[in-house]
Design a protein around this motif. Structure first.
Motif, PDB file in Angstrom:
ATOM      1  N   LYS A 268     -14.417 -38.792  -7.717  1.00 59.33           N
ATOM      2  CA  LYS A 268     -15.769 -38.798  -8.111  1.00 59.33           C
ATOM      3  C   LYS A 268     -16.694 -37.619  -7.380  1.00 59.33           C
ATOM      4  N   SER A 271     -22.229 -35.177  -8.757  1.00 57.63           N
ATOM      5  CA  SER A 271     -22.876 -35.177  -9.864  1.00 57.63           C
ATOM      6  C   SER A 271     -22.761 -36.672 -10.557  1.00 57.63           C
ATOM      7  N   ASP A 272     -21.541 -37.116 -10.080  1.00 57.82           N
ATOM      8  CA  ASP A 272     -21.638 -38.859 -10.460  1.00 57.82           C
ATOM      9  C   ASP A 272     -22.902 -39.653 -10.098  1.00 57.82           C
ATOM     10  N   THR A 331     -25.200 -41.778  -4.316  1.00 59.87           N
ATOM     11  CA  THR A 331     -23.667 -42.695  -4.404  1.00 59.87           C
ATOM     12  C   THR A 331     -23.640 -43.799  -3.835  1.00 59.87           C
ATOM     13  N   TRP A 334     -24.303 -46.500  -6.557  1.00 61.93           N
ATOM     14  CA  TRP A 334     -23.407 -46.837  -7.731  1.00 61.93           C
ATOM     15  C   TRP A 334     -22.209 -47.406  -6.913  1.00 61.93           C
TER      16      TRP A 334
END
Length: 588
Positions: A268, A271-272, A331, A334
């Motif tokens: 990852k 950008s994720d 981050t 998620w």
């Protein structure tokens, strides 16, 4: 299996209680005077004040209670009140035989396994890995392997840097060189090409060129910042270029990480985290945590107990662009949603500690992570050259990681060829294995938080506290086992016999510390604890080997016992080096 120290402690504690003293005084530790005893208890010294007795009197009482205990060869009360403990050889032998019969060599998995995410990559795309990436990768990989061995669900995330100004710089320079590419046509509505408009070599040249220009040309930098903002706002062409940059970079990064025997479960990037940022920002505003200060959106994270100033955590810059703080917080959103980790561990230079203090506090304050989730920062020191300054090339530049690995591979190859025991192909393969041990052990044998000197000559030595020394010890064992098997003998049902010498017992005592060493390394996220253990174990074996005629022993039962002890030592060492991230060749 229970740790041998816990078993000893129970016997000593029971003796204190039987003599009328509190169980808290039965604490036992490894002896700091190995010439006098193997373990020691200083409880009588502490109990003297409470019970108004001379410590030697208390120690004598307890020692007398233990005189017939089969665990001990001797328990001696020494002035002014120490208990000196020497284990019975038969007891130690029984313990290591139980280890030999256990698939995990006496190390129990944790009772309550947990999910742990380890963030230990952090390379920027479009740039080659350099020596500054070594520590994060090597320490993080070992922390992950140790946790997995102990039973936790360990998830390693490379966490690519793929969203900041560097992306805008690459896009700006590429547009300057190839303005007719469809990615730069605002009216283009078709499918973008599947093949990237650059190779990894071109990409690695574009970024430093663009970076240098931005430092000298204010207009160029402004253009790059605008490109960065447009990328983050969803510019379709720029998003397609980002995908190309990632595809090309990740392929190269994977190759380089594989050369280090480092892998990630997740690839990852920053950008994720982008899809989570808008809602995160709105929630922070709605809940009253985020406010505007000098044009930027921030969250206060200082606490009343702080002894130094902790600045607010910046969520968005005045132009609306996100920062490392922003992407690290998003981050975490998620990660919590997808994996529900009990712990998230971050590996980074210790100079980044303030950043993680701000992010961790903000994450807790705003409810991104619950109090039950551990957020841990492992800050590592600098890898320095012999001059005490950050490791550089001979020309003074930052060394590429693959260059460092190549240089050490070559040095090991020359050493192996000097011995004239291998053909070139085997020597090359063996050199790679041994060189990796030199690099990883050289790093991991230091406490992570400390700076250290990367001394190639010392790290590649076959003597002293080095990876090649550990491997040479394992290879020596493999050679003896091969000779034993070639003589037509088998060790399958053999038992380790009671030690007939001090060096044999010392080796058994070192083996018996394995589960304790593993627990310490796991609980402290400290690979250096394993390095210290295997160095002591290798030394104990080599002392035993030099004092014992293993292959010329005429008593076959005795010889089989030696071989079984050797086999157990090899298995423990091989488990440990695998947890450190390297392996042993068949010969050296």
């Amino acid at each position: 299996m229970k740790e041998i120290l816990d078993l000893i402690r129970k016997e000593i504690t029971d003796a204190f209680v039987a003599c009328g003293y509190d169980e808290k005084y039965g604490r036992v530790s490894l002896s700091n005077r190995s010439d006098l005893c193997e373990y020691q208890c200083n409880g009588a010294m502490a109990a003297a004040k409470e019970y108004k007795k001379a410590p030697i009197a208390i120690a004598t009482e307890v020692s007398e209670k233990l005189q017939d205990n089969p665990m001990f060869e001797s328990v001696i009360a020494c002035p002014p009140g120490f208990l000196n403990l020497i284990l019975a050889p038969g007891y130690v032998t029984d313990y290591v035989n139980a280890m030999a019969e256990d698939d995990r060599k006496g190390v129990d998995k944790v009772a309550e396994p947990k999910t742990v995410i380890v963030d230990y990559g952090g390379p920027n795309v479009a740039k080659p890995l350099h020596v500054g990436h070594l520590r994060s990768a090597v320490i993080g990989e070992s922390v992950k392997r140790i946790g997995k061995f102990m039973g936790d669900n360990m998830i390693g995330d490379v966490h690519l840097g793929d969203w900041g100004l560097q992306m805008g710089l690459i896009i700006t320079e590429l547009r300057l060189r190839q303005p007719d590419l469809c990615y730069f046509d605002p009216d283009y509505t078709g499918e973008y090409p599947s093949e990237p408009p650059f190779t990894i070599s071109e990409l690695e040249e574009i970024y430093p060129t663009a970076s240098a220009k931005s430092k000298e040309d204010a207009a160029y930098k402004e253009e790059a910042m605008t490109a960065t903002f447009e990328l983050q706002q969803g510019n379709r062409g720029y998003q397609a270029l980002l995908k190309h940059i990632l595809d090309v970079s990740v392929s190269d990064l994977k190759k380089n990480y594989e050369n280090l025997n480092v892998s990630f479960e997740l690839w990852k990037g920053e950008s994720d985290a982008q899809p989570y940022i808008p809602d995160m920002v709105e929630k922070m505003k709605k809940d009253g945590y985020a406010y505007v200060s000098d044009g930027a959106l921030v969250v206060d994270v200082k606490e009343d107990t702080d002894t130094k100033e902790i600045p607010p955590c910046m969520i968005l810059k005045s132009d609306g662009a996100s920062l490392y703080d922003t992407t690290d917080l998003a981050t975490l959103i998620w990660r919590m949603e997808d994996y529900h980790p009990a712990s998230v561990i971050y590996l980074a230079d210790k100079r980044q500690e303030l950043h993680f203090v701000q992010v961790f506090r903000c994450a807790r304050k705003t409810g991104i992570v619950p109090d039950t989730t551990e957020l841990k920062f492992i800050g590592f020191g600098t890898m320095n050259g012999k001059d005490g300054k950050p490791f550089k090339t001979r020309e003074g530049g930052v060394m590429r990681l693959e260059t460092l690995v190549s240089e050490i591979n070559e040095k090991m190859y020359e050493k192996i060829m000097d011995n004239k025991t291998m053909e070139e192909d085997e020597a090359r393969k063996t050199a790679q294995i041994v060189a990796l041990s030199a690099i990883k052990y050289g790093d991991l044998s230091n406490q992570a938080s400390k700076d250290y000197i990367f001394d190639i000559d010392r790290f590649t030595s076959f003597e002293g506290n080095t990876g090649p020394y550990i491997l040479y010890t394992i290879v020596r064992m493999k050679s003896i086992l091969h000779k034993y098997e070639e003589s037509g003998k088998k060790v399958a049902d053999a038992k380790i016999l009671t030690a007939a010498s001090e060096s044999e017992k010392s080796l058994m005592l070192e083996l018996a510390k394995f589960n304790s060493a593993m627990r310490g390394a796991y609980e402290e996220n400290a690979p250096h604890r394993i390095c210290a253990y295997i160095y002591d174990l290798a030394n104990a074996f080599n002392h035993f080997y030099h004092e014992t005629k293993i292959m010329t022993e005429e008593d076959e039962k005795k010889q089989a016992g030696y071989i079984r002890l050797l086999e157990l030592t090899k298995e423990v060492l091989e488990i440990c080096i695998d947890l450190l991230g390297f392996s042993a060749p068949e010969r050296m």
